[in-house]
Design a protein around this motif. Structure first.
Motif, mmCIF file in Angstrom:
data_model
loop_
_atom_site.group_PDB
_atom_site.id
_atom_site.type_symbol
_atom_site.label_atom_id
_atom_site.label_comp_id
_atom_site.label_asym_id
_atom_site.label_seq_id
_atom_site.Cartn_x
_atom_site.Cartn_y
_atom_site.Cartn_z
ATOM 1 N N SER A 2 77.644 0.657 30.577
ATOM 2 C CA SER A 2 76.262 0.017 31.159
ATOM 3 C C SER A 2 76.026 -1.589 30.422
ATOM 4 C CB SER A 2 75.727 1.166 30.818
ATOM 5 O OG SER A 2 75.639 2.222 31.183
ATOM 6 N N GLN A 3 75.498 -1.922 31.317
ATOM 7 C CA GLN A 3 74.746 -3.118 31.382
ATOM 8 C C GLN A 3 73.339 -2.280 30.257
ATOM 9 O OE1 GLN A 3 76.712 -5.430 32.429
ATOM 10 N NE2 GLN A 3 75.154 -6.664 31.921
ATOM 11 N N PRO A 4 73.106 -3.742 29.314
ATOM 12 C CA PRO A 4 71.946 -3.449 28.235
ATOM 13 C C PRO A 4 70.431 -3.790 29.110
ATOM 14 C CG PRO A 4 73.308 -5.537 27.893
ATOM 15 C CD PRO A 4 73.883 -5.038 28.222
ATOM 16 N N TYR A 5 69.291 -3.079 29.169
ATOM 17 C CA TYR A 5 68.277 -2.764 29.861
ATOM 18 C C TYR A 5 66.940 -3.135 28.447
ATOM 19 C CZ TYR A 5 64.459 -1.049 32.220
ATOM 20 O OH TYR A 5 63.329 -0.902 32.821
ATOM 21 N N ILE A 6 66.914 -4.603 29.093
ATOM 22 C CA ILE A 6 65.768 -4.995 28.095
ATOM 23 C C ILE A 6 64.440 -5.504 28.621
ATOM 24 C CG2 ILE A 6 65.370 -7.575 26.867
ATOM 25 C CD1 ILE A 6 68.490 -8.001 27.522
ATOM 26 N N ILE A 14 54.122 -5.062 22.238
ATOM 27 C CA ILE A 14 54.338 -5.850 21.038
ATOM 28 C C ILE A 14 54.212 -4.887 19.467
ATOM 29 C CG2 ILE A 14 53.682 -7.917 19.762
ATOM 30 C CD1 ILE A 14 53.106 -8.916 22.106
ATOM 31 N N PHE A 15 53.334 -4.546 19.329
ATOM 32 C CA PHE A 15 52.601 -3.100 17.973
ATOM 33 C C PHE A 15 52.910 -1.908 18.664
ATOM 34 C CE2 PHE A 15 49.178 -4.840 20.071
ATOM 35 C CZ PHE A 15 48.030 -3.230 20.841
ATOM 36 N N LYS A 16 53.841 -1.518 19.510
ATOM 37 C CA LYS A 16 53.658 -0.341 19.539
ATOM 38 C C LYS A 16 54.954 -0.170 20.729
ATOM 39 C CE LYS A 16 49.796 2.140 19.810
ATOM 40 N NZ LYS A 16 48.421 2.787 20.563
ATOM 41 N N PRO A 17 55.907 -0.008 20.025
ATOM 42 C CA PRO A 17 57.991 -0.239 20.428
ATOM 43 C C PRO A 17 58.203 0.695 20.932
ATOM 44 C CG PRO A 17 57.995 -1.198 18.589
ATOM 45 C CD PRO A 17 55.938 -0.602 18.644
ATOM 46 N N PRO A 18 58.375 0.051 22.968
ATOM 47 C CA PRO A 18 58.634 1.968 23.487
ATOM 48 C C PRO A 18 60.042 2.739 22.963
ATOM 49 C CG PRO A 18 60.252 -0.357 24.392
ATOM 50 C CD PRO A 18 58.736 -0.488 22.831
ATOM 51 N N PRO A 19 60.062 3.583 23.583
ATOM 52 C CA PRO A 19 60.907 4.330 22.645
ATOM 53 C C PRO A 19 62.295 4.310 23.147
ATOM 54 C CG PRO A 19 59.336 5.522 24.266
ATOM 55 C CD PRO A 19 59.252 4.721 24.421
ATOM 56 N N HIS A 20 63.185 4.576 22.432
ATOM 57 C CA HIS A 20 64.435 4.624 22.619
ATOM 58 C C HIS A 20 65.056 3.226 22.302
ATOM 59 C CE1 HIS A 20 64.395 8.281 23.444
ATOM 60 N NE2 HIS A 20 64.028 7.968 24.167
ATOM 61 N N THR A 21 64.208 2.046 21.611
ATOM 62 C CA THR A 21 64.837 0.570 21.612
ATOM 63 C C THR A 21 65.828 0.548 20.472
ATOM 64 O OG1 THR A 21 62.006 0.259 21.854
ATOM 65 C CG2 THR A 21 63.798 -1.576 19.910
ATOM 66 N N ILE A 22 67.253 0.104 20.702
ATOM 67 C CA ILE A 22 68.300 -0.103 19.510
ATOM 68 C C ILE A 22 68.003 -1.086 18.997
ATOM 69 C CG2 ILE A 22 69.742 1.739 21.153
ATOM 70 C CD1 ILE A 22 71.259 -0.710 22.697
ATOM 71 N N SER A 23 67.294 -2.548 19.515
ATOM 72 C CA SER A 23 66.911 -3.680 19.340
ATOM 73 C C SER A 23 66.061 -4.579 19.728
ATOM 74 C CB SER A 23 68.244 -4.917 19.233
ATOM 75 O OG SER A 23 68.876 -4.817 20.966
ATOM 76 N N GLN A 24 65.373 -5.377 18.998
ATOM 77 C CA GLN A 24 64.522 -5.775 19.759
ATOM 78 C C GLN A 24 64.650 -8.182 19.166
ATOM 79 O OE1 GLN A 24 61.202 -4.095 18.193
ATOM 80 N NE2 GLN A 24 60.609 -5.888 16.696
ATOM 81 N N VAL A 25 64.239 -8.527 19.813
ATOM 82 C CA VAL A 25 63.878 -9.761 19.615
ATOM 83 C C VAL A 25 62.751 -10.417 19.902
ATOM 84 C CG1 VAL A 25 65.444 -10.950 21.578
ATOM 85 C CG2 VAL A 25 65.126 -12.000 19.614
ATOM 86 N N ILE A 84 66.718 -1.753 25.467
ATOM 87 C CA ILE A 84 66.784 0.077 25.364
ATOM 88 C C ILE A 84 68.413 1.415 26.094
ATOM 89 C CG2 ILE A 84 65.614 1.811 26.593
ATOM 90 C CD1 ILE A 84 63.344 -0.099 25.372
ATOM 91 N N ASP A 85 68.112 1.776 25.262
ATOM 92 C CA ASP A 85 69.216 2.930 24.662
ATOM 93 C C ASP A 85 69.576 2.306 26.495
ATOM 94 O OD1 ASP A 85 71.108 4.642 25.630
ATOM 95 O OD2 ASP A 85 70.695 5.580 23.925
ATOM 96 N N PRO A 86 70.452 2.292 27.655
ATOM 97 C CA PRO A 86 70.427 2.519 28.864
ATOM 98 C C PRO A 86 70.544 3.569 29.391
ATOM 99 C CG PRO A 86 71.912 1.196 27.655
ATOM 100 C CD PRO A 86 71.364 1.054 26.657
ATOM 101 N N ALA A 87 71.185 4.743 28.445
ATOM 102 C CA ALA A 87 70.805 5.900 28.988
ATOM 103 C C ALA A 87 69.632 6.812 28.870
ATOM 104 C CB ALA A 87 71.120 7.237 27.501
ATOM 105 N N TYR A 88 68.229 6.061 28.171
ATOM 106 C CA TYR A 88 67.419 5.733 28.256
ATOM 107 C C TYR A 88 66.462 5.087 29.812
ATOM 108 C CZ TYR A 88 67.899 9.349 24.840
ATOM 109 O OH TYR A 88 68.601 10.881 24.018
ATOM 110 N N ALA A 89 66.794 4.489 29.859
ATOM 111 C CA ALA A 89 66.526 2.822 31.117
ATOM 112 C C ALA A 89 65.222 4.109 32.502
ATOM 113 C CB ALA A 89 67.228 2.266 31.787
ATOM 114 N N SER A 90 65.540 4.670 32.817
ATOM 115 C CA SER A 90 64.977 5.269 33.821
ATOM 116 C C SER A 90 63.241 5.704 33.587
ATOM 117 C CB SER A 90 65.534 6.102 34.731
ATOM 118 O OG SER A 90 65.708 7.418 34.044
ATOM 119 N N GLU A 91 63.362 6.206 32.258
ATOM 120 C CA GLU A 91 62.700 7.025 31.618
ATOM 121 C C GLU A 91 61.262 6.141 31.050
ATOM 122 O OE1 GLU A 91 63.571 8.949 28.314
ATOM 123 O OE2 GLU A 91 64.253 10.160 29.425
#
Length: 194
Positions: A2-6, A14-25, A84-91
């Motif tokens: 799957s394509q990364p979902y950013i 910014i101060f409360k990251p979304p669930p299922h985050t695998i990286s951030q910049v 976001i982990d692509p498996a959870y993008a729709s959430e």
């Protein structure tokens, strides 16, 4: 694969990251403004006393309000691009609007997250309030409280989070509101201590 979902976070994300985050910049968008132009009746206010939260709107659409906006030419919005982990993008439930997120590497501007999903506010949204006088807006933020807490705490948390993103990160609108809300706090303290 799957394509990364950013997803680009420009407010409380910014101060409360979304669930299922695998990286951030950390980075910024060009051609947008972040303004406290969205009413909140369920998080930072109530139906009886609407709070204000930030929304992102294209600089082109915001130009309609620039006569009332003391910062009409600020069209860079600092925030965080979360993969976001692509498996959870729709959430995550974000509208699909794609734009590049920029940052600096060794002092050189570059794309740090290509084609991130961004939720962009619309003028026809019933909660969109447009541009308000900064003193009036500061007073509303100072007095509003909702189920998620004091509206002023949201402002302060956002201001602190934006400052920490990068040496270059800044938001004139947020800084002006913090200055005015702190002045209201100081005035109340001085009045009650006399």
């Amino acid at each position: 694969m799957s394509q990364p979902y950013i997803v680009f976070g420009y407010g409380s994300l910014i101060f409360k990251p979304p669930p299922h985050t695998i990286s951030q910049v950390n980075g910024f968008l060009k051609g947008y403004v972040r303004r406290f132009a969205q009413s909140s009746n369920d998080h930072r206010g109530t139906p009886e006393n609407l709070g204000r939260v930030v929304t992102l709107i294209s600089a082109e659409d915001w130009a309609e309000f620039s006569a009332a906006d003391p910062f009409p030419h600020d069209d860079i919005v600092w925030g965080v691009a979360y993969t976001i982990d692509p498996a959870y993008a729709s959430e995550n439930g974000y509208s699909v609007h794609h734009t590049d997120v920029y940052g600096f590497e060794n002092g050189v501007e570059k794309v740090v997250a290509p084609q991130a999903v961004v939720y962009v506010g619309r003028k026809d949204n019933h909660a969109f309030v447009g541009s308000e006088d900064l003193d009036v807006l500061a007073a509303r933020i100072y007095t509003s409280v909702g189920p998620s807490g004091k509206n002023k705490d949201y402002l302060y948390d956002l201001a602190d989070a934006v400052k920490k993103l990068a040496p270059e990160s800044y938001d004139s609108h947020i800084a002006a509101l913090v200055h005015r809300v702190r002045a209201l706090e100081n005035a109340e303290v001085n009045t009650t201590s006399q």
